[in-house]
Write a protein that holds these residues in place. Structure first.
Motif, PDB file in Angstrom:
ATOM      1  N   ALA A   1       1.477   9.126  -7.030  1.00 33.53           N
ATOM      2  CA  ALA A   1       2.049   8.745  -5.744  1.00 33.53           C
ATOM      3  C   ALA A   1       3.396   9.426  -5.566  1.00 33.53           C
ATOM      4  O   ALA A   1       4.154   9.581  -6.528  1.00 33.53           O
TER       5      ALA A   1
ATOM      6  N   GLY B   1      -3.414   0.102  -3.295  1.00 32.34           N
ATOM      7  CA  GLY B   1      -2.768  -1.161  -2.978  1.00 32.34           C
ATOM      8  C   GLY B   1      -2.610  -2.038  -4.198  1.00 32.34           C
ATOM      9  O   GLY B   1      -3.347  -1.914  -5.176  1.00 32.34           O
TER      10      GLY B   1
ATOM     11  N   SER C   1      -9.002   2.871  -0.064  1.00 34.64           N
ATOM     12  CA  SER C   1      -9.824   3.776   0.732  1.00 34.64           C
ATOM     13  C   SER C   1      -9.404   5.214   0.493  1.00 34.64           C
ATOM     14  O   SER C   1      -8.309   5.479   0.012  1.00 34.64           O
ATOM     15  N   ARG C   2     -10.325   6.118   0.826  1.00 33.66           N
ATOM     16  CA  ARG C   2      -9.982   7.536   0.807  1.00 33.66           C
ATOM     17  C   ARG C   2      -9.434   7.876   2.178  1.00 33.66           C
ATOM     18  O   ARG C   2      -9.821   7.277   3.183  1.00 33.66           O
ATOM     19  N   MET C   3      -8.544   8.839   2.237  1.00 33.91           N
ATOM     20  CA  MET C   3      -7.916   9.194   3.513  1.00 33.91           C
ATOM     21  C   MET C   3      -8.938   9.758   4.503  1.00 33.91           C
ATOM     22  O   MET C   3      -8.785   9.593   5.694  1.00 33.91           O
TER      23      MET C   3
ATOM     24  N   MET D   1     -10.453   7.029   6.618  1.00 32.30           N
ATOM     25  CA  MET D   1      -9.600   6.352   7.583  1.00 32.30           C
ATOM     26  C   MET D   1     -10.009   6.765   8.989  1.00 32.30           C
ATOM     27  O   MET D   1     -10.200   7.951   9.253  1.00 32.30           O
TER      28      MET D   1
ATOM     29  N   ARG E   1      -7.033  12.383  -1.324  1.00 26.55           N
ATOM     30  CA  ARG E   1      -5.884  11.557  -0.925  1.00 26.55           C
ATOM     31  C   ARG E   1      -6.419  10.162  -0.675  1.00 26.55           C
ATOM     32  O   ARG E   1      -7.396   9.996   0.041  1.00 26.55           O
TER      33      ARG E   1
ATOM     34  N   VAL F   1      -5.523   5.663  -0.431  1.00 25.71           N
ATOM     35  CA  VAL F   1      -4.573   4.575  -0.199  1.00 25.71           C
ATOM     36  C   VAL F   1      -4.732   3.610  -1.361  1.00 25.71           C
ATOM     37  O   VAL F   1      -5.819   3.111  -1.627  1.00 25.71           O
TER      38      VAL F   1
ATOM     39  N   GLU G   1       0.823  -1.198   0.000  1.00 28.06           N
ATOM     40  CA  GLU G   1       0.000   0.000   0.000  1.00 28.06           C
ATOM     41  C   GLU G   1       0.861   1.253   0.000  1.00 28.06           C
ATOM     42  O   GLU G   1       1.956   1.261   0.541  1.00 28.06           O
ATOM     43  N   THR G   2       0.321   2.319  -0.604  1.00 25.40           N
ATOM     44  CA  THR G   2       0.963   3.622  -0.574  1.00 25.40           C
ATOM     45  C   THR G   2      -0.110   4.697  -0.681  1.00 25.40           C
ATOM     46  O   THR G   2      -1.224   4.429  -1.131  1.00 25.40           O
ATOM     47  N   GLU G   3       0.238   5.897  -0.263  1.00 26.15           N
ATOM     48  CA  GLU G   3      -0.691   7.019  -0.373  1.00 26.15           C
ATOM     49  C   GLU G   3      -0.496   7.693  -1.725  1.00 26.15           C
ATOM     50  O   GLU G   3       0.608   7.742  -2.255  1.00 26.15           O
TER      51      GLU G   3
END
Length: 161
Positions: free
Chosen positions: A20, A67, A143-145, A148, A63, A65, A3-5
């Protein structure tokens, strides 16, 4: 899942194009004596856009996430490195076998290696364009930040003076 933002830059139907941030393997890239940072700055390009499946309904500017399955990344990496290298060796052996005399054996071998390597890169380009369309190899927005959960820590006794 790796995973990364990222930030959503463009939306097309159920596909989002995300950007990214590139992350370094070490935290000392600001040092001017680091050879890796010198090379990174020399070859620095605009941050690429990645195509990701947008199943969470992210919008431009969100923003998120993103994956990707580890096994797909591993398979893609192995294919990227091993396929051209394998064809390089096959080309070298075939060139050596096709040489008529021992005097030209090395030249044929080198020419065969170059032909094998070029064929490997062209084949990889064709195969990867078809492979990239497969769902297994597509990054997914997980997901959206804003979605979270935020954990809030409270202190019962308050602050001590």
């Amino acid at each position: 899942m790796i995973e990364t933002e990222a930030i959503v830059v463009k939306i097309e139907h159920d596909v989002a194009y995300v950007q990214a941030d590139r992350k370094s393997n070490c935290s000392s890239c600001s040092q001017s004596s680091c050879g890796t940072s010198v090379l990174a700055n020399f070859f620095a390009r605009k941050t690429p856009l990645y195509r990701a499946s947008n199943e969470v309904g992210a919008k431009v500017g969100d923003r998120v996430v993103v994956g990707m399955n580890e096994s797909a990344l591993f398979k893609g990496t192995m294919l990227l490195y091993l396929f051209p290298l394998l064809l390089l060796f096959v080309g070298a052996v075939a060139g050596s076998a096709l040489a008529v005399t021992a005097d030209v054996k090395d030249g044929y071998s080198v020419a065969g290696a170059f032909i094998g390597l070029a064929t490997g890169f062209l084949g990889l380009k064709l195969f990867s364009s078809k492979m990239g369309l497969g769902r297994q190899f597509q990054p997914v927005i997980l997901s959206r930040m804003v979605d979270m959960p935020v954990s809030v820590v409270s202190f019962a006794g308050g602050l001590k003076k």
